[in-house]
Design a protein around this motif. Structure first.
Motif, PDB file in Angstrom:
ATOM      1  N   GLU A 372     -21.840  66.673  68.507  1.00 37.21           N
ATOM      2  CA  GLU A 372     -20.800  66.152  67.622  1.00 37.21           C
ATOM      3  C   GLU A 372     -20.417  64.725  68.018  1.00 37.21           C
ATOM      4  OE1 GLU A 372     -17.391  68.726  67.234  1.00 37.21           O
ATOM      5  OE2 GLU A 372     -16.173  67.123  66.342  1.00 37.21           O
ATOM      6  N   CYS A 374     -17.646  63.311  67.949  1.00 34.22           N
ATOM      7  CA  CYS A 374     -16.423  63.337  68.765  1.00 34.22           C
ATOM      8  C   CYS A 374     -16.724  63.671  70.221  1.00 34.22           C
ATOM      9  CB  CYS A 374     -15.439  64.380  68.240  1.00 34.22           C
ATOM     10  SG  CYS A 374     -14.621  63.906  66.716  1.00 34.22           S
ATOM     11  N   TYR A 420     -21.515  64.310  61.479  1.00 31.06           N
ATOM     12  CA  TYR A 420     -20.654  65.192  62.276  1.00 31.06           C
ATOM     13  C   TYR A 420     -21.472  65.646  63.481  1.00 31.06           C
ATOM     14  CZ  TYR A 420     -16.935  68.603  63.088  1.00 31.06           C
ATOM     15  OH  TYR A 420     -15.898  69.321  63.627  1.00 31.06           O
ATOM     16  N   CYS A 443     -12.643  64.897  61.744  1.00 24.91           N
ATOM     17  CA  CYS A 443     -12.315  64.373  63.075  1.00 24.91           C
ATOM     18  C   CYS A 443     -13.206  63.205  63.469  1.00 24.91           C
ATOM     19  CB  CYS A 443     -12.439  65.481  64.112  1.00 24.91           C
ATOM     20  SG  CYS A 443     -14.009  66.370  64.046  1.00 24.91           S
ATOM     21  N   CYS A 444     -14.510  63.302  63.132  1.00 30.56           N
ATOM     22  CA  CYS A 444     -15.461  62.309  63.658  1.00 30.56           C
ATOM     23  C   CYS A 444     -15.289  60.912  63.057  1.00 30.56           C
ATOM     24  CB  CYS A 444     -16.894  62.793  63.470  1.00 30.56           C
ATOM     25  SG  CYS A 444     -17.268  64.343  64.319  1.00 30.56           S
TER      26      CYS A 444
HETATM   27 ZN   LIG Z   1     -15.563  65.395  65.327  1.00 27.16          ZN
END
Ligand SMILES: [Zn+2]
Length: 690
Positions: A372, A374, A420, A443-444
């Motif tokens: 991911e 993130c 992602y 989120c990313c």
């Molecule tokens: Zn993420």
């Protein structure tokens, strides 16, 4: 319908700033933390306010930080490798992500609570965090220069955010109205991301404050900690327990301490990092959450990768403030696990889609890789903290690996679509759309945006003896040594496409200090000279320390021979058995199907030739018009006529195999994959000795 009391909160922050400035006068050791003395912290030349001098992390008063951050605004990245990405980030990614966030109701979630929107709540429990992370990206972008339109938009959005804060200090748009009674229940703390959202609010607020001096969002975030959290939650029988659920609050509380000087935030972070045994969780949940038990009992990376990386960030931040050796021991054990058993060659982490998690040791699948965006960013953030704690180059090597590869791949070259997951092999026949403008769990994208916006802050650090140089690109540092001597450093380079860097070092007047130059771990050798005279001792994977009297205009030249290399992985990585990857400098390469001759377009039939002549066999060509300018590699390969689809499932292994035809293979940087039409991609290529 503002329910907070921003005036008193702002007064507090200003008061703490003024107190810090006063402390400067009494204690010269704090001089660096506070910039030049200005008598008082406000009402005077704002260029000397402490917030302007705070870097990605404000480590200036962290007793166990061997290195101190340089403000983002002190470094200007000029025309070169990162300038395009950063311009696209500001011109395209940040504005289009704002449009996406608005379109998907993420601001209506706030407006709804004050009667300004009739839209229903939209998005998952953590949706507020996406707004905050985007604001953090804006905060960092504004530290590199004002952007009036986005600045005004963000100021207006911040007003709408703080307007929903309740008198108790609570602020979260998901656990509002009908869901208010679920707040901070054990199950909600476990899954509900309340403190995760607060953590991102604090980080966004701090970045925006360091850009503008505006404390509106910071006041609101601090109020939730001061008025809602600390009086009601924490250790002791009169308070209710906390579990982070998704680590993030820990590192943000410590940065809040670094911003305000209020030690209770470190204490609260320590309590959360330790866990509270009044909450009972299943063992599998403790693994997944990477919190809820003492951090210092962890012995390996496991569970949800982003959670684990953020927990490590918070734990390292705690070490930087306290020097707690039990934490350092755990952190170095976990880092060993990361670098020896759990990290992709791209710097990505998190092997499994299932649970977005780490796998077993050496479980690093390619097409199934989760990686991911993130988690790669979390890896970079953690290593930035480990670097500050140790001054060791191996942590900067991981930062560089993740940044140029597994993070950089996360955003399309035009800055409007995002990965992602970041697999290391891909076949479009799977039907997966790998880059998308929007994810419901988004989120990313803003995480990538905040990372690229903060990038200048990762180039340099200082310590009491001088300057550290971590990253190379065309840039100007305009800052000062910790003793106050103004210092300018100008880098001229074509890095990462070639390994020559020319650096002009200009203190305002001749001065004795140390320049620590990172010799990348990937380099096979390095040559360094000062004013044309060779300096001995450069070792890949270490900082070269040059202590001398530097005069304005002194030049340092660095030469890292940048030959392509062929990399094998530990045989325990099963999917890479018989395969190799190609890396040149910090850049990891891949093959995309559409670059190959038709005969080599089916990757199940293709191998790269690896023998004693292989390294000399690379053709290197920089193509300015391809993928915004990339250096392309060609290497001899072998194409087999397996006729794989017609061959038997099993056959005599001792019989002569199919004959191979020679074919030239083309490789492009991994970060640039999936920016043209859908096509097959592979990083780990089968090798042949033919
Ligand atoms: Zn993420």
């Amino acid at each position: 319908m503002t329910t907070s009391n921003p005036v008193s909160r702002r007064k507090f922050i200003e008061a703490s700033t003024a107190a810090a400035a006063a402390a400067y006068v009494a204690n010269p050791a704090l001089a660096f933390a506070l910039g030049k003395p200005s008598g008082a912290a406000h009402g005077v030349d704002s260029s000397h306010l402490p917030w302007r001098d705070q870097g990605v992390l404000n480590l200036n008063n962290s007793p166990y930080a061997k290195l101190h951050s340089v403000p983002v605004r002190a470094v200007t990245i000029e025309e070169g490798f990162w300038s395009k990405r950063r311009k696209t980030n500001v011109d395209s990614s940040i504005p289009t992500m704002r449009d996406q966030l608005l379109e998907h109701g993420r601001m209506d979630n706030f407006r709804r609570l004050v009667g300004k929107s009739t839209e229903p709540q939209k998005g998952p429990v953590y949706s507020d965090s996406d707004i905050y992370k985007w604001m953090e990206a804006v905060g960092f972008a504004l530290q590199s220069g004002d952007l009036p339109a986005v600045h005004n938009q963000t100021a207006a959005m911040i007003k709408e955010v703080v307007a929903v804060q309740e008198p108790s200090g609570y602020i979260n748009t998901y656990y509002a109205q009908d869901r208010a009674e679920q707040r901070m229940l054990q199950k909600t703390q476990r899954d509900g991301h309340e403190l995760y959202c607060l953590g991102h609010m604090l980080q966004g607020a701090i970045a925006y404050y360091r850009a503008t001096g505006d404390t509106t969002l910071l006041d609101a975030g601090a109020k939730m900690v001061d008025d809602f959290l600390i009086p009601n939650y924490g250790p002791g029988p009169d308070k209710k327990p906390i579990v982070a659920g998704h680590p993030e609050i820990e590192m943000s509380l410590i940065e809040l301490y670094r911003t305000t000087g209020r030690k209770q935030y470190v204490d609260l972070a320590a309590y959360i990092l330790h866990g509270d045994d009044r909450f009972k969780f299943e063992p599998s949940r403790i693994v997944y959450m990477y919190c809820g038990i003492p951090f210092t009992t962890r012995t390996k990376l496991e569970g949800h990768a982003v959670r684990a990386m953020y927990a490590c960030c918070g734990a390292t931040d705690y070490y930087l403030e306290t020097g707690d050796q039990a934490y350092w021991k755990t952190l170095t054990t976990l880092w060993e696990d990361l670098s020896q058993r759990q990290m992709y060659i791209t710097g990505g982490v998190g092997a499994r889609s299932d649970g977005e998690s780490f796998g077993e040791a050496y479980e690093l699948p390619n097409s199934q890789a989760y990686g991911e965006s993130c988690a790669a960013i979390g890896n970079m953030m953690w290593n930035w903290r480990m670097l500050a704690a140790s001054g060791e180059s191996k942590y900067a090597d991981v930062i560089e690996r993740a940044l140029y590869n597994g993070i950089n791949s996360g955003m399309s070259l035009d800055g409007t679509t995002y990965c992602y997951r970041n697999p290391l092999a891909f076949n479009p026949d799977s039907g997966e759309q790998i880059r998308n403008p929007w994810y419901d769990t988004t989120c990313c994208p803003p995480n990538l945006e905040r990372t690229f916006a903060s990038l200048p802050g990762y180039f340099y650090s200082t310590n009491k003896d001088g300057l550290y140089v971590h990253l190379y690109d065309n840039s100007t540092l305009d800052w000062h040594l910790e003793n106050g001597t103004p210092l300018k450093v100008v880098q001229k380079t074509n890095y990462p496409w070639d390994g020559d860097v020319e650096m002009t070092v200009s203190p305002s007047e001749p001065a004795d200090f140390v320049m620590n130059l990172r010799i990348p771990g990937w380099a096979k050798s390095a040559k360094v000279a000062v004013n044309g005279k060779a300096v001995a001792g450069a070792k890949p994977g270490e900082y070269l320390t040059i202590k001398r009297r530097w005069s304005p205009g002194d030049t340092v030249t660095l030469a890292f021979p940048m030959a392509a290399e062929i990399v094998a992985s530990n045989p325990r990585v099963e999917e890479n058995l018989g395969r190799v990857a190609v890396q040149r400098g910090p850049i990891v390469y891949c093959m995309e199907g559409l670059d190959q001759n038709p005969a080599a377009a089916d990757f199940s039939e293709v191998a790269i030739v690896v023998n004693s002549k292989s390294l000399k066999a690379f053709e290197v060509e920089h193509k300015p018009a391809l993928l915004e300018g990339v250096t392309v590699l060609k290497h001899n390969g072998a194409v087999y006529d397996h006729g794989s689809d017609k061959a038997a499932l099993y056959a005599d292994a001792t019989a002569a195999g199919p004959k191979a035809r020679a074919e030239s293979l083309t490789l492009i940087p991994y970060y640039a994959w999936a920016n043209r039409k859908p096509t097959e991609m592979v990083v780990w290529i089968p090798s042949a000795r033919t």
